[in-house]
Design an enzyme around this catalytic site. Structure first.
Site, PDB file in Angstrom:
ATOM      1  N   ASP A 263       0.953  -1.177   0.058  1.00 28.93           N
ATOM      2  CA  ASP A 263      -0.065  -0.055  -0.013  1.00 28.93           C
ATOM      3  C   ASP A 263       0.924   1.140   0.165  1.00 28.93           C
ATOM      4  OD1 ASP A 263      -2.288   1.692   0.230  1.00 28.93           O
ATOM      5  OD2 ASP A 263      -1.892   1.937   2.446  1.00 28.93           O
TER       6      ASP A 263
ATOM      7  N   ASP B 229      -2.312   1.288   7.225  1.00 28.43           N
ATOM      8  CA  ASP B 229      -1.523   1.059   6.011  1.00 28.43           C
ATOM      9  C   ASP B 229      -1.203  -0.375   5.866  1.00 28.43           C
ATOM     10  OD1 ASP B 229      -1.485   3.823   5.003  1.00 28.43           O
ATOM     11  OD2 ASP B 229      -0.422   4.025   6.964  1.00 28.43           O
TER      12      ASP B 229
ATOM     13  N   GLU C  21      -1.324  -1.794  -4.625  1.00 22.95           N
ATOM     14  CA  GLU C  21      -2.477  -0.825  -4.913  1.00 22.95           C
ATOM     15  C   GLU C  21      -2.125   0.416  -6.064  1.00 22.95           C
ATOM     16  OE1 GLU C  21      -5.378   2.256  -2.519  1.00 22.95           O
ATOM     17  OE2 GLU C  21      -4.731   0.383  -1.417  1.00 22.95           O
TER      18      GLU C  21
END
Length: 181
Positions: free
Chosen positions: A8, A139, A67
């Protein structure tokens, strides 16, 4: 069995999460954040690259999921996020990992079942899916969710490939016409 790292990306905090997939079973391996703790963008990117490099070398994942960048309201924020993402991807491909990319909506849909889920919902489902007793930092949970999404997607693709290769012959149908031979 495969080891999957999820990333992420963020310019200040980059989450990472590693899971093991054995058939349809998922097991937590590690998760955390890479903290850049500096104001200089080039130094942040260096720390993200080095952090991802260190984690991959330590755990030896065989697959990676990152992501995708969403369009932020602030163009400067979007640029910094894209640079952080690029540093993470560069570290992964530098170690010969193939990188799969998923949108935040795809990841949330895969993990929560709802593409507009909030961070708390993602955290709770990650805890449930990986049988964790402690809620991972946001996160890190997002990174674990990316890895879970990839495990689901790549597992489905493997099953489809097997079914497609067997399907036409097993039913006595031509793959091209749908008619019996």
């Amino acid at each position: 069995m495969s080891l999957i790292i999820g990333i992420d990306p963020g310019s200040r905090l980059t989450g990472y999460g590693i899971i093991e997939r054995d058939g349809s079973k998922l097991r937590f391996v590690d998760a955390g954040t890479i903290r850049t703790e500096t104001t200089e963008i080039p130094e942040r990117l260096k720390r993200i690259f080095a952090g991802v490099d260190r984690i991959v070398k330590f755990h030896g994942p065989t697959e990676a999921a990152v992501e995708q960048v969403f369009m932020a309201q602030n163009p400067d924020s979007a640029l910094k996020l894209g640079q952080a993402r690029g540093a993470a991807i560069a570290a992964l491909v530098n170690l010969d990992l193939k990188v799969a990319e998923y949108t935040a909506r795809q990841i949330k849909q895969s993990v929560v079942g709802y593409g507009a889920a909030d961070k708390e919902q993602v955290q709770m489902m990650v805890m449930k899916l990986l049988d964790l007793s402690i809620r991972p930092q946001a996160d890190a949970a997002d990174a674990l969710a990316a890895a879970i999404c990839h495990a689901h997607a790549s597992g489905s693709m493997s099953k489809l490939a097997v079914l497609n290769s067997l399907g036409g012959m097993a039913r006595g149908r031509s793959r091209y016409s749908g008619r019996r031979r």
